[in-house]
Motif scaffolding. Structure first.
Motif, PDB file in Angstrom:
ATOM      1  N   LYS A   3       0.827  -1.203   0.000  1.00 20.33           N
ATOM      2  CA  LYS A   3       0.000   0.000   0.000  1.00 20.33           C
ATOM      3  C   LYS A   3       0.858   1.247   0.000  1.00 20.33           C
ATOM      4  CE  LYS A   3      -4.054  -2.028   2.270  1.00 20.33           C
ATOM      5  NZ  LYS A   3      -4.941  -1.958   3.452  1.00 20.33           N
ATOM      6  N   LEU A   4       1.951   1.208   0.764  1.00 18.92           N
ATOM      7  CA  LEU A   4       2.867   2.348   0.833  1.00 18.92           C
ATOM      8  C   LEU A   4       3.461   2.628  -0.544  1.00 18.92           C
ATOM      9  CD1 LEU A   4       4.777   4.442   2.078  1.00 18.92           C
ATOM     10  CD2 LEU A   4       6.301   2.546   2.650  1.00 18.92           C
ATOM     11  N   VAL A   5       3.942   1.571  -1.192  1.00 18.56           N
ATOM     12  CA  VAL A   5       4.567   1.741  -2.504  1.00 18.56           C
ATOM     13  C   VAL A   5       3.564   2.300  -3.501  1.00 18.56           C
ATOM     14  CG1 VAL A   5       5.568   0.506  -4.450  1.00 18.56           C
ATOM     15  CG2 VAL A   5       6.324  -0.010  -2.129  1.00 18.56           C
ATOM     16  N   ALA A   6       2.323   1.788  -3.450  1.00 18.04           N
ATOM     17  CA  ALA A   6       1.299   2.257  -4.370  1.00 18.04           C
ATOM     18  C   ALA A   6       0.990   3.725  -4.147  1.00 18.04           C
ATOM     19  CB  ALA A   6       0.022   1.425  -4.191  1.00 18.04           C
ATOM     20  N   ALA A   7       0.924   4.116  -2.876  1.00 17.75           N
ATOM     21  CA  ALA A   7       0.633   5.512  -2.551  1.00 17.75           C
ATOM     22  C   ALA A   7       1.744   6.429  -3.031  1.00 17.75           C
ATOM     23  CB  ALA A   7       0.435   5.668  -1.043  1.00 17.75           C
ATOM     24  N   LEU A   8       2.981   6.016  -2.819  1.00 20.30           N
ATOM     25  CA  LEU A   8       4.113   6.832  -3.243  1.00 20.30           C
ATOM     26  C   LEU A   8       4.163   6.943  -4.766  1.00 20.30           C
ATOM     27  CD1 LEU A   8       6.871   5.559  -0.797  1.00 20.30           C
ATOM     28  CD2 LEU A   8       5.761   7.793  -0.762  1.00 20.30           C
ATOM     29  N   THR A  70       4.604   9.618   5.097  1.00 20.03           N
ATOM     30  CA  THR A  70       3.704  10.771   5.047  1.00 20.03           C
ATOM     31  C   THR A  70       4.485  12.050   4.778  1.00 20.03           C
ATOM     32  OG1 THR A  70       2.211   9.691   6.622  1.00 20.03           O
ATOM     33  CG2 THR A  70       1.927  12.048   6.300  1.00 20.03           C
ATOM     34  N   ALA A  71       5.648  12.185   5.412  1.00 23.01           N
ATOM     35  CA  ALA A  71       6.495  13.356   5.174  1.00 23.01           C
ATOM     36  C   ALA A  71       6.935  13.407   3.715  1.00 23.01           C
ATOM     37  CB  ALA A  71       7.705  13.322   6.101  1.00 23.01           C
ATOM     38  N   LEU A  72       7.355  12.273   3.172  1.00 19.05           N
ATOM     39  CA  LEU A  72       7.800  12.225   1.784  1.00 19.05           C
ATOM     40  C   LEU A  72       6.664  12.545   0.826  1.00 19.05           C
ATOM     41  CD1 LEU A  72       9.975  11.634  -0.327  1.00 19.05           C
ATOM     42  CD2 LEU A  72       9.371   9.208  -0.150  1.00 19.05           C
ATOM     43  N   ASN A  73       5.481  12.057   1.124  1.00 17.96           N
ATOM     44  CA  ASN A  73       4.341  12.338   0.259  1.00 17.96           C
ATOM     45  C   ASN A  73       4.022  13.827   0.212  1.00 17.96           C
ATOM     46  OD1 ASN A  73       3.332  10.119  -1.168  1.00 17.96           O
ATOM     47  ND2 ASN A  73       2.459   9.231   0.676  1.00 17.96           N
ATOM     48  N   TRP A  89      12.653   5.277   2.641  1.00 19.56           N
ATOM     49  CA  TRP A  89      11.339   5.568   2.055  1.00 19.56           C
ATOM     50  C   TRP A  89      11.494   6.263   0.702  1.00 19.56           C
ATOM     51  CZ3 TRP A  89       8.340   2.594   4.514  1.00 19.56           C
ATOM     52  CH2 TRP A  89       8.483   2.392   5.886  1.00 19.56           C
ATOM     53  N   THR A  90      12.475   7.124   0.606  1.00 20.02           N
ATOM     54  CA  THR A  90      12.742   7.792  -0.666  1.00 20.02           C
ATOM     55  C   THR A  90      13.250   6.791  -1.697  1.00 20.02           C
ATOM     56  OG1 THR A  90      13.355   9.733   0.625  1.00 20.02           O
ATOM     57  CG2 THR A  90      13.889   9.780  -1.711  1.00 20.02           C
ATOM     58  N   ALA A  91      14.079   5.851  -1.253  1.00 18.17           N
ATOM     59  CA  ALA A  91      14.608   4.843  -2.167  1.00 18.17           C
ATOM     60  C   ALA A  91      13.490   3.953  -2.712  1.00 18.17           C
ATOM     61  CB  ALA A  91      15.659   3.987  -1.452  1.00 18.17           C
ATOM     62  N   ILE A 295      17.333  -3.818   2.063  1.00 17.77           N
ATOM     63  CA  ILE A 295      17.380  -4.878   1.057  1.00 17.77           C
ATOM     64  C   ILE A 295      17.410  -6.242   1.722  1.00 17.77           C
ATOM     65  CG2 ILE A 295      18.819  -5.897  -0.763  1.00 17.77           C
ATOM     66  CD1 ILE A 295      19.691  -3.015  -1.466  1.00 17.77           C
ATOM     67  N   ALA A 296      18.215  -6.358   2.804  1.00 18.63           N
ATOM     68  CA  ALA A 296      18.315  -7.627   3.530  1.00 18.63           C
ATOM     69  C   ALA A 296      16.982  -8.040   4.138  1.00 18.63           C
ATOM     70  CB  ALA A 296      19.382  -7.509   4.622  1.00 18.63           C
ATOM     71  N   LEU A 297      16.168  -7.047   4.508  1.00 19.74           N
ATOM     72  CA  LEU A 297      14.871  -7.327   5.118  1.00 19.74           C
ATOM     73  C   LEU A 297      13.750  -7.460   4.093  1.00 19.74           C
ATOM     74  CD1 LEU A 297      15.120  -4.883   8.144  1.00 19.74           C
ATOM     75  CD2 LEU A 297      15.252  -7.381   8.229  1.00 19.74           C
ATOM     76  N   GLY A 298      14.079  -7.270   2.807  1.00 23.37           N
ATOM     77  CA  GLY A 298      13.086  -7.433   1.754  1.00 23.37           C
ATOM     78  C   GLY A 298      12.215  -6.219   1.500  1.00 23.37           C
ATOM     79  N   ASN A 299      12.566  -5.061   2.081  1.00 22.69           N
ATOM     80  CA  ASN A 299      11.764  -3.860   1.883  1.00 22.69           C
ATOM     81  C   ASN A 299      12.150  -3.084   0.632  1.00 22.69           C
ATOM     82  OD1 ASN A 299      10.442  -4.365   4.319  1.00 22.69           O
ATOM     83  ND2 ASN A 299      11.938  -3.184   5.487  1.00 22.69           N
ATOM     84  N   LEU A 300      13.342  -3.334   0.121  1.00 22.29           N
ATOM     85  CA  LEU A 300      13.857  -2.624  -1.052  1.00 22.29           C
ATOM     86  C   LEU A 300      14.477  -3.637  -1.993  1.00 22.29           C
ATOM     87  CD1 LEU A 300      14.457   0.219  -2.291  1.00 22.29           C
ATOM     88  CD2 LEU A 300      16.636   0.174  -1.044  1.00 22.29           C
ATOM     89  N   GLY A 301      14.211  -3.471  -3.289  1.00 20.45           N
ATOM     90  CA  GLY A 301      14.680  -4.461  -4.243  1.00 20.45           C
ATOM     91  C   GLY A 301      16.175  -4.446  -4.477  1.00 20.45           C
TER      92      GLY A 301
END
Length: 321
Positions: A3-8, A70-73, A89-91, A295-301
């Motif tokens: 959902k976060l990625v879609a919103a961004l 939210t700040a980035l948005n 979050w920016t990445a 990346i290690a945690l799977g949050n970033l490709g």
């Protein structure tokens, strides 16, 4: 996370044109959206209180978003010129095509510590097995770093009982005796130390340079505004290194409801352990280390291309003055 990625990604479709810097003696208004009101963001508060941004022709308004995304948005949507939070979050947004970039450093250390009861027999990360640990609710960097440490140390995550609480609420259950261990940020660290707890693991000391919190902007940010802001931030970072006591005084004013001795101790710890960036510069190693955790945690490709993700034009000019 989806959902976060879609919103961004959706917000990235929005665009705006920033006005040029005001001429003459008038100040140009700029807005920065910070994720939280945090001791980590002391360089921003120093820059505002000491007039460093005003010296550069800016009138800075600070808004508190409540979270990094939210700040980035706010920046993506155009309601803020800059945002301050973790670069992950920016990445994530950048990876999905959002027109965003990182333009300056603020926090250059992995500002997380593991604490234990005074009589806890700590012999290394293996001592965390079969223990209860108070930690912030995921997703948060403190808990992410702790889980990564367990994995790298060969400690089964299932063997550790995690008591997850709201970020910032870790001291109460820890000091109250609900667990012999806790993972947290400042000022919680020194709140616990003041109550007889001890630091057993410092992520800033272990990691070294780590782009923990940075300034974000749109790719088409007004260059005059960005340069003036980075110039003012550079002055603030230099002042913190030169006069930590004055920095602590400013921090105490920003957090009047906290024990003032705790605030001063927290600022001292973060200066001594290299948490506050020595300058606005962002190194490729520091950014790679920071995003590598995600990346290690799977949050970033994957790692973004540094030269495209980090715009060092404003950093270079600020450091050459």
């Amino acid at each position: 996370m989806k959902k976060l990625v879609a919103a961004l990604a959706s917000a990235a479709l929005l665009s705006f044109t920033a006005p040029a810097l005001a001429q003459g003696g008038a100040k140009t208004d700029v807005t920065i959206s910070q994720a939280f009101q945090s001791l980590l963001y002391l360089p921003l508060y120093v820059g505002m209180e000491k007039g460093f941004f005003a010296e550069e022709g800016l009138n800075v308004t600070k808004e508190t978003a409540g979270s990094g995304p939210t700040a980035l948005n706010s920046v993506i949507a155009g309601s803020a010129d800059f945002s301050l939070h973790g670069p992950e979050w920016t990445a994530i947004a950048f990876e999905k095509g959002a027109p965003v970039k990182t333009i300056a450093n603020v926090v250059n250390g992995a500002a997380v510590w593991i604490l234990a009861d005074a009589d806890f027999d700590y012999k290394g990360p293996e001592s965390f097995a079969d223990q209860t640990v108070v930690a912030g609710m995921m997703p948060t960097t403190s808990t992410s770093l702790f889980l990564k440490l367990l994995k790298e140390s060969g400690v089964s995550q299932e063997s550790v009982r995690m008591t997850q609480v709201q970020i910032g609420a870790e001291p109460a259950p820890f000091i109250g005796g609900q667990a012999p261990l806790a993972v947290m940020y400042e000022p919680g660290v020194d709140q616990a130390v003041a109550q007889g707890k001890k630091v057993v693991y410092s992520f800033p000391k272990e990691y070294g340079a780590y782009a923990f919190s940075t300034i974000m902007a749109r790719s088409n940010v007004d260059a005059g505004k960005a340069q003036a802001f980075v110039n003012g931030l550079q002055k603030a970072l230099a002042m913190i290194q030169q006069d930590p006591q004055e920095a602590a005084r400013i921090a105490q004013g920003q957090f009047p409801n906290l024990d003032q001795k705790v605030v001063a101790a927290a600022v001292e710890r973060m200066v001594e352990e290299g948490v506050y960036a020595p300058s606005v510069d962002i190194t490729e190693d520091g950014m790679s280390t920071s995003l590598g955790v995600q990346i290690a945690l799977g949050n970033l490709g994957s790692q973004p291309e540094f030269e495209q993700f980090v715009d060092k034009r404003f950093i270079t000019k600020a450091l050459s003055r």
